[in-house]
Design a protein around this motif. Structure first.
Motif, PDB file in Angstrom:
ATOM      1  N   SER A 138       0.830  -1.201   0.000  1.00 49.00           N
ATOM      2  CA  SER A 138       0.000   0.000   0.000  1.00 49.00           C
ATOM      3  C   SER A 138       0.867   1.254   0.000  1.00 49.00           C
ATOM      4  O   SER A 138       0.577   2.230  -0.693  1.00 49.00           O
ATOM      5  CB  SER A 138      -0.924  -0.001   1.225  1.00 49.00           C
ATOM      6  OG  SER A 138      -1.631   1.209   1.332  1.00 49.00           O
ATOM      7  N   GLY A 139       1.958   1.227   0.765  1.00 47.10           N
ATOM      8  CA  GLY A 139       2.856   2.373   0.831  1.00 47.10           C
ATOM      9  C   GLY A 139       3.508   2.676  -0.496  1.00 47.10           C
ATOM     10  O   GLY A 139       3.580   3.833  -0.915  1.00 47.10           O
ATOM     11  N   THR A 142       0.719   3.926  -3.104  1.00 41.71           N
ATOM     12  CA  THR A 142       0.269   5.295  -2.841  1.00 41.71           C
ATOM     13  C   THR A 142       1.417   6.298  -2.956  1.00 41.71           C
ATOM     14  O   THR A 142       1.198   7.473  -3.227  1.00 41.71           O
ATOM     15  CB  THR A 142      -0.389   5.406  -1.457  1.00 41.71           C
ATOM     16  OG1 THR A 142       0.527   4.969  -0.433  1.00 41.71           O
ATOM     17  CG2 THR A 142      -1.650   4.562  -1.384  1.00 41.71           C
ATOM     18  N   ARG A 275       4.601   7.332   2.929  1.00 44.70           N
ATOM     19  CA  ARG A 275       3.686   6.249   2.566  1.00 44.70           C
ATOM     20  C   ARG A 275       4.368   4.890   2.681  1.00 44.70           C
ATOM     21  O   ARG A 275       3.769   3.924   3.149  1.00 44.70           O
ATOM     22  CB  ARG A 275       3.144   6.494   1.157  1.00 44.70           C
ATOM     23  CG  ARG A 275       2.386   7.811   1.075  1.00 44.70           C
ATOM     24  CD  ARG A 275       1.865   8.139  -0.315  1.00 44.70           C
ATOM     25  NE  ARG A 275       1.271   9.480  -0.294  1.00 44.70           N
ATOM     26  CZ  ARG A 275       0.112   9.810  -0.865  1.00 44.70           C
ATOM     27  NH1 ARG A 275      -0.579   8.894  -1.507  1.00 44.70           N
ATOM     28  NH2 ARG A 275      -0.342  11.043  -0.792  1.00 44.70           N
ATOM     29  N   GLY A 279       3.963   2.518   6.090  1.00 40.36           N
ATOM     30  CA  GLY A 279       3.426   1.222   5.683  1.00 40.36           C
ATOM     31  C   GLY A 279       4.228   0.084   6.285  1.00 40.36           C
ATOM     32  O   GLY A 279       3.677  -0.900   6.787  1.00 40.36           O
ATOM     33  N   GLY A 330      -1.010   5.480   3.414  1.00 38.16           N
ATOM     34  CA  GLY A 330      -0.454   4.131   3.318  1.00 38.16           C
ATOM     35  C   GLY A 330      -1.032   3.147   4.314  1.00 38.16           C
ATOM     36  O   GLY A 330      -1.067   1.940   4.051  1.00 38.16           O
TER      37      GLY A 330
END
Length: 412
Positions: A138-139, A142, A275, A279, A330
């Motif tokens: 996700s980090g 994004t 992010r 994360g 994130g």
């Protein structure tokens, strides 16, 4: 058959390709580079020009939810490709706009819908491929969205200086469409129930069948409202700074316009790095522990901005706030997945993302209103942001207590 398909999926290739798409669509955050030249060459007021950006931001939840719906049904590749091409086309056509209405339709509506579709598809599809590293995936995803302006701003500025703003829109639009088409060749949908080799999913206590919920079931849980409000409080401070960083630097810290612009880029870089950083932290310490740290750091950063009037204090404050804003973006996608499962992640996160959109509507308005009433001083706005972050900590505490109560009841 499914196991063979799962083992052949190159999830890192899909992650890289998806990030490349978002490095294009994230160029919306470099709009300030184009706004001034548009106003000057087209004889439009800055208010008229900025309305295009406002429209782009306002329609965000619509394509996010639609893109999530399509991605959850195995159409991630098409969602990402069509969304990316819509964004690139919107950028290209913005270079041909001769009226504000056309700019609103091209940059605002077409670009906004495309950006939301691509973002939702990339994020929801990729995070399903990393059940063991949700925060990291996700980090990185994004970060592509958040860091795009770092690349787009200087290139766009160069094209504007050497040609004009319309030419810059057209060239970048064509380039973005080419990147999207190329990246789409490496994007595949996440197989249902994907598990990386050597990883065993944790069991959900009290729910051996898993925790997958659709959006209707999600809305029936108290956690949804807590997560929604935490998304709002988490994004509030970052959006307040993102929309006013240059003005804050010049009016409160007496920086020149060029120096303030440098700090805006520094904020964007911090946002991008945050992010990935948060994360990873959330993967190791847990989402809610990471959120407590983020909210605490936000409060400390605003106190620095209030207490110190030097450029060093300003730099330290916005770096921390950039890191924390990136952390919010994130941490929340995996938090939603852990609560409601991967099957309907696209739609579920799209609905939660409305909390971000609400913050995008209120935060800049609150900051500008308070600064205007105090002769350009944002101190009162900072106090509001501190209070909002404090509310975020309280919401997180309530969430954790509720979570413990549910776990205790499932054991008994």
């Amino acid at each position: 058959m499914e196991e063979i398909m799962i083992t052949k999926v190159n999830r890192w290739q899909i992650l890289i390709a998806s990030t490349a798409v978002l490095l294009c669509t994230g160029a919306i955050y470099a709009f300030s580079v184009f706004a001034g030249p548009l106003s000057a060459t087209k004889n439009w007021s800055m208010g008229e020009v900025m309305t295009a950006f406002a429209i782009n931001s306002a329609i965000g939840p619509i394509p996010m939810i639609l893109g999530g719906f399509l991605t959850d049904r195995g159409l991630a590749k098409w969602t990402i490709t069509i969304g990316g091409l819509m964004f690139g086309l919107g950028f290209f056509l913005s270079g041909m706009a001769n009226t504000t209405t056309m700019l609103y339709l091209t940059y605002g509506v077409l670009g906004g819908l495309g950006q939301g579709l691509a973002y939702s598809g990339c994020l929801s599809n990729t995070i399903k491929l990393f059940p063991d590293k949700k925060g990291l995936a996700s980090g990185i995803i994004t970060a592509g969205m958040g860091g795009a302006a770092i690349i787009a701003a200087p290139i766009g500025n160069y094209l504007i200086q050497t040609h004009d703003v319309s030419y810059a829109f057209r060239v970048l639009g064509i380039f973005y469409m080419a990147v999207v088409v190329t990246a789409s060749l490496f994007i595949k949908k996440a197989p249902v129930g994907f598990q990386p080799a050597g990883w065993t999913p944790p069991t959900v206590k009290g729910n051996p069948k898993g925790n997958n919920k659709n959006w209707r079931d999600m809305l029936k849980t108290p956690n949804f409202y807590l997560i929604f409000l935490m998304m709002f409080t988490g994004a509030f401070s970052g959006l307040m700074i993102a929309s006013n960083a240059s003005a804050i630097g010049q009016q409160m810290f007496h920086l020149s316009a060029s120096t303030a612009a440098f700090y805006v880029s520094l904020y964007s870089l911090s946002n991008c790095c945050g992010r990935v950083f948060w994360g990873i932290i959330s993967d190791r310490l847990g989402r809610n522990q990471a959120l407590n740290m983020i909210f605490g750091a936000v409060i400390a950063a605003f106190i620095m901005l209030v207490a110190f009037s030097s450029s060093l204090g300003f730099a330290a404050g916005i770096i921390v706030l950039g890191l924390c804003f990136g952390g919010v973006m994130g941490v929340f996608p995996p938090l939603v997945m852990e609560n409601y499962g991967p099957v309907n992640q696209g739609v579920n996160y799209g609905i939660i993302f409305c909390g971000y959109s609400a913050a995008a509507f209120f935060a800049p308005k609150v900051a500008i209103s308070l600064a205007t009433s105090h002769q350009g001083n944002f101190t009162q706005a900072f106090y509001v942001a501190i209070c909002v972050a404090g509310i975020g900590i309280l919401l997180n505490i309530v969430y954790l207590q509720l979570k413990k109560k549910v776990m205790k009841a499932s054991i008994n």
